[in-house]
Design a protein around this motif. Sequence first.
Motif, short mmCIF file in Angstrom:
data_model
loop_
_atom_site.label_atom_id
_atom_site.label_comp_id
_atom_site.label_asym_id
_atom_site.label_seq_id
_atom_site.Cartn_x
_atom_site.Cartn_y
_atom_site.Cartn_z
N LYS A 156 26.71 44.08 52.84
CA LYS A 156 27.29 43.26 51.79
C LYS A 156 26.14 42.65 51.00
O LYS A 156 25.16 42.18 51.57
N VAL A 157 26.28 42.66 49.67
CA VAL A 157 25.23 42.13 48.81
C VAL A 157 25.81 41.09 47.86
O VAL A 157 27.00 41.11 47.55
N LEU A 158 24.96 40.20 47.41
CA LEU A 158 25.34 39.21 46.41
C LEU A 158 24.92 39.72 45.05
O LEU A 158 23.79 40.18 44.87
N VAL A 159 25.84 39.66 44.09
CA VAL A 159 25.55 40.12 42.74
C VAL A 159 25.86 38.99 41.78
O VAL A 159 26.97 38.45 41.79
N LYS A 160 24.87 38.61 40.96
CA LYS A 160 25.07 37.57 39.94
C LYS A 160 25.23 38.28 38.60
O LYS A 160 24.37 39.08 38.23
N VAL A 161 26.34 38.01 37.91
CA VAL A 161 26.58 38.65 36.64
C VAL A 161 26.92 37.62 35.58
O VAL A 161 27.41 36.53 35.87
N MET A 162 26.68 38.01 34.33
CA MET A 162 27.17 37.26 33.17
C MET A 162 28.33 38.08 32.64
O MET A 162 28.19 39.28 32.40
N ARG A 163 29.46 37.43 32.52
CA ARG A 163 30.65 38.07 31.95
C ARG A 163 31.00 37.27 30.70
O ARG A 163 31.51 36.16 30.80
N GLY A 164 30.65 37.83 29.54
CA GLY A 164 30.78 37.05 28.32
C GLY A 164 29.82 35.88 28.37
O GLY A 164 28.63 36.05 28.53
N ARG A 165 30.35 34.67 28.35
CA ARG A 165 29.50 33.47 28.41
C ARG A 165 29.53 32.81 29.79
O ARG A 165 28.98 31.75 29.99
N GLU A 166 30.21 33.45 30.76
CA GLU A 166 30.36 32.86 32.10
C GLU A 166 29.47 33.55 33.12
O GLU A 166 29.26 34.75 33.07
N VAL A 167 28.97 32.75 34.06
CA VAL A 167 28.20 33.28 35.20
C VAL A 167 29.19 33.50 36.33
O VAL A 167 29.99 32.64 36.65
N LYS A 168 29.16 34.69 36.93
CA LYS A 168 30.06 35.01 38.06
C LYS A 168 29.24 35.29 39.30
O LYS A 168 28.18 35.80 39.26
#
Length: 168
Positions: A156-168
């Motif tokens: 299992k890995v942690l993934v940080k993404v930007m979706r539009g203007r939001e951080v997920k």
Amino acid sequence: GFEVGISNKKVSFIQTDAAINPGNSGGALINAKGEVVGINTAVRAYAEGIGFAIPINQAKEVLHKLVSGSKIEHPYVGIQVTSISKRLARYNNADHNAPYFLPEVEGVLVLHLVENSPAYFGGLRRYDVITHFNEEKTASTKQITDIVGRCKIGEKVLVKVMRGREVK
């Protein structure tokens, strides 16, 4: 070398203009000094005279497994990505006809998710910008490919993404 997508996998290749004809894939790619630098593997369809070889150091890493008949497995996320810069995102966002807003960050833009893949079930979406993968910064496709390659299958890995203007 560079990465080429084959069957939803990322593989590093050496691009060559050496003739690779049907029946001679698997042969040695040799440099001007007579050293084996790769194993001829594939020809690009519709691109006359362009072939690809697996770098010899990659082949050496799995040689013992191949000789023993073992299957070579690689970690798999199930995404097709491209590198994105702040400048490119700004250029996209300045176009009022752009179909989507891109966050103005460095990262890798998700272009496609493979259905029923780990990325699909993990909640990634098309046009997400991955900025960190397993807590490591990802500013290029090479970086994310290298990070994924160091992961264990099933990890299992942690993934940080930007979706539009939001951080997920």
